[in-house]
Design a protein around this motif. Structure first.
Motif, PDB file in Angstrom:
ATOM      1  N   ILE A  42       0.874  -1.174   0.000  1.00  0.00           N
ATOM      2  CA  ILE A  42       0.000   0.000   0.000  1.00  0.00           C
ATOM      3  C   ILE A  42       0.910   1.223   0.000  1.00  0.00           C
ATOM      4  CG2 ILE A  42      -1.843   1.237   1.203  1.00  0.00           C
ATOM      5  CD1 ILE A  42      -2.714  -1.384   2.457  1.00  0.00           C
ATOM      6  N   LEU A  43       0.804   2.039  -1.038  1.00  0.00           N
ATOM      7  CA  LEU A  43       1.713   3.174  -1.226  1.00  0.00           C
ATOM      8  C   LEU A  43       0.921   4.412  -1.648  1.00  0.00           C
ATOM      9  CD1 LEU A  43       4.382   1.255  -3.388  1.00  0.00           C
ATOM     10  CD2 LEU A  43       4.656   1.906  -0.989  1.00  0.00           C
ATOM     11  N   LEU A  46       3.925   4.611   3.389  1.00  0.00           N
ATOM     12  CA  LEU A  46       2.938   5.290   4.240  1.00  0.00           C
ATOM     13  C   LEU A  46       2.802   4.510   5.537  1.00  0.00           C
ATOM     14  CD1 LEU A  46       0.020   5.491   1.658  1.00  0.00           C
ATOM     15  CD2 LEU A  46       1.226   7.489   2.548  1.00  0.00           C
ATOM     16  N   SER A  47       2.805   5.178   6.690  1.00  0.00           N
ATOM     17  CA  SER A  47       2.467   4.441   7.900  1.00  0.00           C
ATOM     18  C   SER A  47       0.965   4.571   8.176  1.00  0.00           C
ATOM     19  CB  SER A  47       3.292   4.952   9.083  1.00  0.00           C
ATOM     20  OG  SER A  47       3.095   6.337   9.240  1.00  0.00           O
ATOM     21  N   GLN A  48       0.429   5.760   7.852  1.00  0.00           N
ATOM     22  CA  GLN A  48      -1.007   6.003   8.019  1.00  0.00           C
ATOM     23  C   GLN A  48      -1.659   6.174   6.648  1.00  0.00           C
ATOM     24  OE1 GLN A  48      -3.020   6.521  11.010  1.00  0.00           O
ATOM     25  NE2 GLN A  48      -1.300   5.382  11.876  1.00  0.00           N
ATOM     26  N   LEU A  49      -2.879   5.701   6.510  1.00  0.00           N
ATOM     27  CA  LEU A  49      -3.582   5.807   5.224  1.00  0.00           C
ATOM     28  C   LEU A  49      -4.271   7.155   5.119  1.00  0.00           C
ATOM     29  CD1 LEU A  49      -4.926   2.181   5.304  1.00  0.00           C
ATOM     30  CD2 LEU A  49      -3.129   3.086   3.823  1.00  0.00           C
ATOM     31  N   GLN A  50      -3.825   7.942   4.195  1.00  0.00           N
ATOM     32  CA  GLN A  50      -4.341   9.299   4.026  1.00  0.00           C
ATOM     33  C   GLN A  50      -4.030   9.750   2.603  1.00  0.00           C
ATOM     34  OE1 GLN A  50      -6.094  11.009   6.281  1.00  0.00           O
ATOM     35  NE2 GLN A  50      -6.309  12.802   4.971  1.00  0.00           N
ATOM     36  N   GLY A  51      -5.017  10.367   1.922  1.00  0.00           N
ATOM     37  CA  GLY A  51      -4.767  10.862   0.565  1.00  0.00           C
ATOM     38  C   GLY A  51      -5.038   9.800  -0.490  1.00  0.00           C
ATOM     39  N   LYS A  52      -4.422   9.942  -1.634  1.00  0.00           N
ATOM     40  CA  LYS A  52      -4.643   9.019  -2.749  1.00  0.00           C
ATOM     41  C   LYS A  52      -3.661   7.859  -2.618  1.00  0.00           C
ATOM     42  CE  LYS A  52      -5.797   9.299  -7.610  1.00  0.00           C
ATOM     43  NZ  LYS A  52      -5.800  10.183  -8.785  1.00  0.00           N
ATOM     44  N   ILE A  53      -4.202   6.666  -2.626  1.00  0.00           N
ATOM     45  CA  ILE A  53      -3.432   5.489  -2.225  1.00  0.00           C
ATOM     46  C   ILE A  53      -3.600   4.352  -3.208  1.00  0.00           C
ATOM     47  CG2 ILE A  53      -3.563   3.611  -0.510  1.00  0.00           C
ATOM     48  CD1 ILE A  53      -3.992   5.982   1.520  1.00  0.00           C
TER      49      ILE A  53
END
Lengths: 290, 290
Positions: free
Chosen positions: B242-243, B251-258
């Protein structure tokens, strides 16, 4: 003559040309007679002449002269106008590299010798910016000088391998009366250095004469050129080499199309020069182009 | 519909287009509904549609399936004709690489993760052939599938960095009824593998649902997707990652476009799939494109 500073503005101008062909001379500015000869040549082929002036940071090493590379936009644009240029494209660094480029164009094999050895990454920087400029200007013809013979070989390979729809034109080196090749970097030379800087030309001329007289051993001709340049105590040799052209392969015997190339430092100033010669069984001739 | 096999023939056709725009769908052939959706999309933008079919040796590793990659020119050209393609460009390897290319286009940073890790050199091969095809076809629009999300990011970077005058269009992944992403490589699967191949889609769907339900720790979502795929004994995971998208940073936290991406082997067949999701404080949405 119109000065264009943004890619967007140029693209809209480019779209207005219908059947007219575009000839392109990419430069780093500080124009001299060598550049003017490129402009004159491309005008023979194309309807519209575009000159670009961009000192490309990507092709300078960390300890090289990017910051001090000579710049004189007013003089350059005046010279371009006098030479009949139609458009001068002068982007700033942010226009060409709004973010650091992640894309690098690398040419294998012909970038590792000569200037590539003492300027690692230089030709990747050249190939990358020329690919960008070709995509921006979209020329039908592009003109480069033989003074930068390795660069010409690199651009030729780039155009061939990436199927870039542009016709490459290589023009002969323009020299001062005493033989020194015209270069924007010549202004760095003090008067004593300037006087001795003809040694590059003289070594090439002597090397050519030696081959003309029948010598075919590469090492012998190279050694004599080396000795000649070394006779000037303020001249520090970067390289003296003789390679096939444009493939830049090593040669034990001189045969076929050949590049004789030298790079010499005078103080902090590095000068380059070259002859391209054609060696057959019958004759030895000076030539240019790929 | 016209079949064109040489660069020279295409260049002369290309010159005959005056005000018409050209839309381009580059493929390796063995067309499926995913390709057809790209053709349909590009037809919304351009006057003339060009499809290329070229299995590019440069993007296959030594132990990969270049030799056995499925080919069916007759079926492909029939499908292209039915889809309303105007020109199919089908060069052979000698036409695209008359000599081994010395020029390589390399994209730093976004080619090292995901498929770049298990397929070293793959994206250099992709970037180089796409640069060539763009220079040959000279399209105004080019259409790629989100199925190859890392490839889309690479092409986006290539176009941006080299100022290539083409508008990139990314189209959503087309799936079978049970969720399996359409791919030319699906025909390699035997019936049992085909049945279990939906695990890629299921893991992505579960991962998406987990984020939708509020989970924001990348490692937790990844671990659950990993576990899900590992529950199928014949599925061998190449990666689950997951990037950020399209920069492909960690990414450590999921935020934005992934980008949630998976690559899984079934026997010798390697399948890939992905979801692109947009994570805000308020909502989590599925999306596509760059």
């Amino acid at each position: 003559m119109k000065i264009v500073r943004t890619i967007q503005e140029w693209r809209s101008i480019r779209r207005s040309f219908e059947q007219q062909t575009v000839g392109f001379v990419p430069t780093m500015g500080y124009l001299h007679d060598g550049h003017i000869s490129l402009i004159k040549e491309v005008q023979q082929h194309a309807d519209i002449t575009v000159l670009s002036i961009f000192v490309n940071p990507l092709q300078f090493g960390q300890n090289e002269d990017y910051g001090s590379y000579p710049r004189d936009e007013e003089k350059d644009t005046n010279m371009a106008q006098l030479a009949g240029v139609d458009y001068v494209f002068i982007p700033d660094v942010k226009e060409m590299y709004p973010a650091p480029t992640r894309t690098k164009v690398h040419i294998e094999g012909i970038t590792e010798q000569l200037c590539g050895r003492s300027r690692p990454g230089h030709f990747d920087g050249v190939a990358t910016v020329v690919a960008k400029l070709f995509n921006i200007i979209q020329p039908d013809y592009a003109c480069f000088g033989q003074k930068d013979a390795q660069q010409a070989a690199v651009i030729h390979q780039l155009i061939t391998d990436l199927n870039i729809p542009v016709e490459l034109i290589i023009c002969p080196t323009i020299r001062e009366e005493d033989g020194l090749a015209r270069s924007s970097r010549n202004i760095y030379l003090d008067s004593e250095q300037r006087q001795h800087a003809t040694i590059l030309y003289e070594a090439l001329r002597d090397g050519f004469k030696e081959v003309e007289a029948g010598e075919r051993k590469t090492e012998t001709v190279k050694a004599n050129m080396f000795k000649k340049i070394n006779s000037v105590s303020m001249a520090h040799i970067d390289y003296v080499d003789i390679l096939s052209y444009p493939s830049l392969g090593g040669l034990s015997q001189l045969q076929g199309k050949i590049l004789m190339a030298v790079a010499v430092r005078f103080g902090a100033t590095r000068l380059i020069d070259n002859f391209i010669i054609e060696v057959n069984d019958q004759e030895v001739t000076l030539c240019f182009g790929i």
